[in-house]
Write a protein that holds these residues in place. Structure first.
Motif, short mmCIF file in Angstrom:
data_model
loop_
_atom_site.label_atom_id
_atom_site.label_comp_id
_atom_site.label_asym_id
_atom_site.label_seq_id
_atom_site.Cartn_x
_atom_site.Cartn_y
_atom_site.Cartn_z
N TYR A 36 0.84 -1.20 0.00
CA TYR A 36 0.00 0.00 0.00
C TYR A 36 0.88 1.25 0.00
CZ TYR A 36 -2.73 3.80 1.98
OH TYR A 36 -3.30 5.02 2.22
N ASN A 39 2.46 1.77 -3.32
CA ASN A 39 1.44 2.10 -4.32
C ASN A 39 1.00 3.56 -4.22
OD1 ASN A 39 -0.43 1.67 -6.38
ND2 ASN A 39 -1.99 0.94 -4.99
N ILE A 40 0.84 4.05 -3.01
CA ILE A 40 0.40 5.44 -2.82
C ILE A 40 1.54 6.41 -3.12
CG2 ILE A 40 -0.17 7.14 -1.02
CD1 ILE A 40 -2.59 5.72 -1.77
N PRO A 101 -6.93 7.01 0.15
CA PRO A 101 -7.37 6.43 -1.13
C PRO A 101 -8.71 6.98 -1.62
CG PRO A 101 -6.54 4.70 0.29
CD PRO A 101 -6.61 5.95 1.11
N GLN A 123 -5.60 1.86 -9.52
CA GLN A 123 -4.78 2.12 -8.34
C GLN A 123 -5.63 2.14 -7.07
OE1 GLN A 123 -2.78 5.92 -8.20
NE2 GLN A 123 -1.37 5.23 -6.60
N CYS A 127 -5.12 -0.24 -3.81
CA CYS A 127 -4.97 0.33 -2.46
C CYS A 127 -5.96 -0.29 -1.49
CB CYS A 127 -5.16 1.84 -2.49
SG CYS A 127 -3.78 2.73 -3.17
#
Length: 166
Positions: A36, A39-40, A101, A123, A127
């Motif tokens: 996570y 990804n962020i 998110p 995405q 998340c």
């Protein structure tokens, strides 16, 4: 009678083995939180992510990683108090879906006079999956840890009573 002896043997064996199931669930929660995290923070959409909320999220992620690792080590020793901490951390993982998110998914920015969504659907789904799996691992590990800790504590208490009878 045979089942009772087998059950006592399993619980007695817990005194000498570690609670690997709960500890591994905490480690797995860490892994998905890292997914996570990456990804962020690999996203760079204009200056949307440059604010105090992201700074707080980074600090929280680091604290989550440290606390989850501490929980995994303490839960191995059947420490019930850390199971409750891990349970709370799992619940927080579910709440976090609605903070960054969800906001980023609903937000748009203007780049070169073109309006662009900050977080695309793919995405956002990743998340959410990472946070949900991390939260489920925390909750499952905590619940297994609580059950095993209580079972072992009750068994050890009966051993103390048996020694007093002798």
């Amino acid at each position: 009678m045979k089942k009772e002896v087998d059950a006592n043997l399993v619980v007695d064996r817990m005194r000498y083995t570690k609670n690997k199931t709960s500890a591994n669930m905490a480690i797995l929660a860490i892994l998905f939180d890292v997914f996570y995290f990456v990804n962020i923070y690999k996203s760079d959409v204009s200056n949307y992510y440059y604010n105090i909320l992201i700074g707080g999220s980074i600090v929280f992620n680091l604290l989550f990683l440290l606390a989850a690792f501490l929980c995994s080590e303490e839960i191995k020793q059947y420490n019930e108090n850390y199971c409750y901490l891990l349970l709370a951390m799992g619940i927080i993982q579910f709440i976090r879906i609605f903070i960054i998110p969800m906001r980023a998914h609903n937000a748009t920015v203007v780049i070169a006079n073109v309006e662009r969504q900050v977080m695309l659907n793919s995405q956002f789904i990743r998340c959410v999956i990472y946070l949900v799996v991390s939260g489920v691992c925390c909750v499952y590990g905590a619940l297994v840890g609580i059950v095993k800790s209580r079972k072992l504590k009750a068994y050890i208490a009966t051993l103390g009573e048996e020694k007093r009878r002798d």
